[in-house]
Design an enzyme around this catalytic site. Structure first.
Site, PDB file in Angstrom:
ATOM      1  N   LYS A  58      51.008  -2.983  55.188  1.00  0.00           N
ATOM      2  CA  LYS A  58      50.404  -1.834  54.524  1.00  0.00           C
ATOM      3  C   LYS A  58      49.020  -2.275  54.047  1.00  0.00           C
ATOM      4  O   LYS A  58      48.855  -3.382  53.547  1.00  0.00           O
ATOM      5  CB  LYS A  58      51.277  -1.441  53.325  1.00  0.00           C
ATOM      6  CG  LYS A  58      50.658  -0.434  52.353  1.00  0.00           C
ATOM      7  CD  LYS A  58      50.773   0.971  52.909  1.00  0.00           C
ATOM      8  CE  LYS A  58      50.220   1.999  51.918  1.00  0.00           C
ATOM      9  NZ  LYS A  58      51.220   2.436  50.959  1.00  0.00           N
ATOM     10  N   SER A  60      45.106  -0.529  52.257  1.00  0.00           N
ATOM     11  CA  SER A  60      44.303   0.622  51.851  1.00  0.00           C
ATOM     12  C   SER A  60      43.435   1.014  53.035  1.00  0.00           C
ATOM     13  O   SER A  60      42.872   0.141  53.714  1.00  0.00           O
ATOM     14  CB  SER A  60      43.380   0.255  50.699  1.00  0.00           C
ATOM     15  OG  SER A  60      44.094  -0.152  49.581  1.00  0.00           O
ATOM     16  N   THR A 113      40.801   2.123  49.072  1.00  0.00           N
ATOM     17  CA  THR A 113      40.313   3.479  49.339  1.00  0.00           C
ATOM     18  C   THR A 113      39.754   4.085  48.061  1.00  0.00           C
ATOM     19  O   THR A 113      38.769   4.827  48.089  1.00  0.00           O
ATOM     20  CB  THR A 113      41.460   4.355  49.879  1.00  0.00           C
ATOM     21  OG1 THR A 113      42.124   3.639  50.917  1.00  0.00           O
ATOM     22  CG2 THR A 113      40.950   5.675  50.413  1.00  0.00           C
ATOM     23  N   ALA A 114      40.391   3.765  46.930  1.00  0.00           N
ATOM     24  CA  ALA A 114      39.928   4.282  45.642  1.00  0.00           C
ATOM     25  C   ALA A 114      38.469   3.904  45.399  1.00  0.00           C
ATOM     26  O   ALA A 114      37.671   4.720  44.918  1.00  0.00           O
ATOM     27  CB  ALA A 114      40.806   3.742  44.513  1.00  0.00           C
ATOM     28  N   HIS A 152      48.601   5.568  42.014  1.00  0.00           N
ATOM     29  CA  HIS A 152      50.051   5.331  41.919  1.00  0.00           C
ATOM     30  C   HIS A 152      50.668   5.912  40.639  1.00  0.00           C
ATOM     31  O   HIS A 152      50.315   6.988  40.198  1.00  0.00           O
ATOM     32  CB  HIS A 152      50.360   3.838  42.060  1.00  0.00           C
ATOM     33  CG  HIS A 152      49.951   3.268  43.392  1.00  0.00           C
ATOM     34  ND1 HIS A 152      50.073   3.963  44.566  1.00  0.00           N
ATOM     35  CD2 HIS A 152      49.412   2.079  43.726  1.00  0.00           C
ATOM     36  CE1 HIS A 152      49.637   3.218  45.564  1.00  0.00           C
ATOM     37  NE2 HIS A 152      49.229   2.074  45.087  1.00  0.00           N
TER      38      HIS A 152
END
Length: 281
Positions: A58, A60, A113-114, A152
Site C-alpha cells: 500500500k 499514498s 497524497t495529503a 484517517h
C-alpha cells in the site's frame, strides 16, 4: 506444493485490515501464493516503496510518481472517493484560510497524497513539519503547530476535542479537477511476471469482495489493529475509505490517478518520464 511467499505491506488502519483480512488470513483460496505481512504507517511504507523494499505494498498516491520505475499500480485494494480527503484543522479562533503563508503546518509525511493536495491548495505555504499522522491532532491541540492536515481516524475525532476545520482539501481537489480523490493505492514490483501481477490483483479483488459480503460484521483482524477501539468509528472509517474503487479502479479511478500525476508534473516539471504502462492489466 510450496507456495510462493510474497511480502506485503499495509497499514493497521481499519480500511486496510478490512481489505486484506481474507487474503492474508486465507479466508479465500490464495492459490499458489502466501503472504508475509508487514504492518506499518503509510509514510514508512512510502519510504520503503522509494527504496524498493517490499514486493507488494500500500502507498499514498502522492508517492506514486517517485516509484513508477520500480512498481506497477494494481486496480484493486486502493482508496479513492468523494468527500474523503484530508482536512486542514486548527486550534486558533478566527484563523482565516487566506492567512496560511506564515503559519507552521503539520503534514502527515512528505510523500503523502495529503501533502500533494495541501500543496495544490496552498502553494505559498512553506513552514511545514512532517509528522506521523496519528500525532498531528495532539500537536494542533497543544499549539505545537498552527495548523495540521489530518487523515484517517482523526477526521472523526477532531471536533470532539474543540478543533476547527479550516479547509477540506478533498473538496478543493474535487472542485478543481472534477475527479474522485486518489488517496492510497496498491503497487507491485515490475520484475514480477505480468501474469502473476494480474493474479495477485484478482486475489486482492476477491479479498475485498469477501469482506463486503460479510459487512457490517467486523473481522477480528480489524478490531485487533484499530487505533480507535469503538466499532462505530471502525465502521465509519471503512464506509469512508472502502468502496467500489477498492474493488476495481475502473475508468473513473484511472482518470483520477492520471490527473494526480499531471498535477505532480506541474509542481515538479520534467520529473515524470513515461507512465503509459502505469496499471497492471
Amino acid at each position: 506444493m510450496n507456495k510462493q511467499i510474497i511480502p506485503i505491506g499495509f497499514s493497521p488502519c481499519p480500511n486496510d485490515t478490512f481489505i486484506f483480512d481474507a487474503l492474508v488470513n486465507k479466508k479465500i483460496n490464495t492459490e499458489d501464493f502466501s503472504f508475509d505481512v508487514v504492518l506499518e504507517d503509510v509514510q514508512t511504507l512510502n519510504k520503503w516503496a522509494i527504496e524498493g523494499k517490499l514486493d507488494l505494498s500500500k502507498i499514498s498516491y502522492g508517492v506514486l510518481p517517485l516509484v513508477l520505475d520500480k512498481y506497477s499500480l494494481l486496480r484493486s485494494g486502493g482508496a479513492l472517493g468523494k468527500g474523503v480527503g484530508p482536512l486542514l484543522i486548527t486550534n486558533q479562533a478566527g484563523l482565516d484560510a487566506n492567512d496560511i503563508a506564515g503559519k507552521t503546518i503539520a503534514i502527515p509525511g512528505e510523500n503523502t497524497t495529503a501533502h500533494l493536495l495541501f500543496s495544490l491548495a496552498y502553494p505559498q505555504a512553506r513552514k511545514k513539519k512532517f509528522m506521523i499522522f496519528s500525532e498531528i491532532e495532539d500537536a494542533v491541540l497543544h499549539n505545537q503547530v498552527d495548523l495540521g492536515v489530518i487523515i484517517h481516524e482523526n477526521r472523526f475525532t477532531y471536533m470532539q476535542k474543540g478543533l476547527k476545520k479550516v479547509t477540506d482539501l478533498g473538496e478543493y481537489w474535487e472542485r478543481q479537477t472534477h475527479n474522485p480523490i486518489p488517496l492510497g493505492g496498491i503497487v507491485m514490483k515490475r520484475n514480477f511476471d505480468k501474469t502473476i501481477q494480474i493474479r495477485i490483483d484478482a486475489l486482492i479483488r476477491k479479498s475485498v469482495e469477501y469482506a463486503f459480503s460479510n459487512y457490517p460484521l467486523l473481522p477480528d483482524y480489524v478490531k485487533q489493529h484499530s487505533q480507535e477501539m469503538e466499532e462505530l468509528v471502525m465502521r465509519q472509517h471503512i464506509d469512508l475509505y472502502v468502496n467500489n474503487f477498492s474493488i476495481s479502479l475502473g475508468d473513473d479511478g484511472k482518470q483520477a490517478v492520471k490527473k494526480l500525476l499531471s498535477v505532480y508534473e506541474q509542481q515538479h516539471p520534467g520529473s515524470l518520464k513515461d507512465h503509459h504502462h502505469l496499471f497492471v492489466e
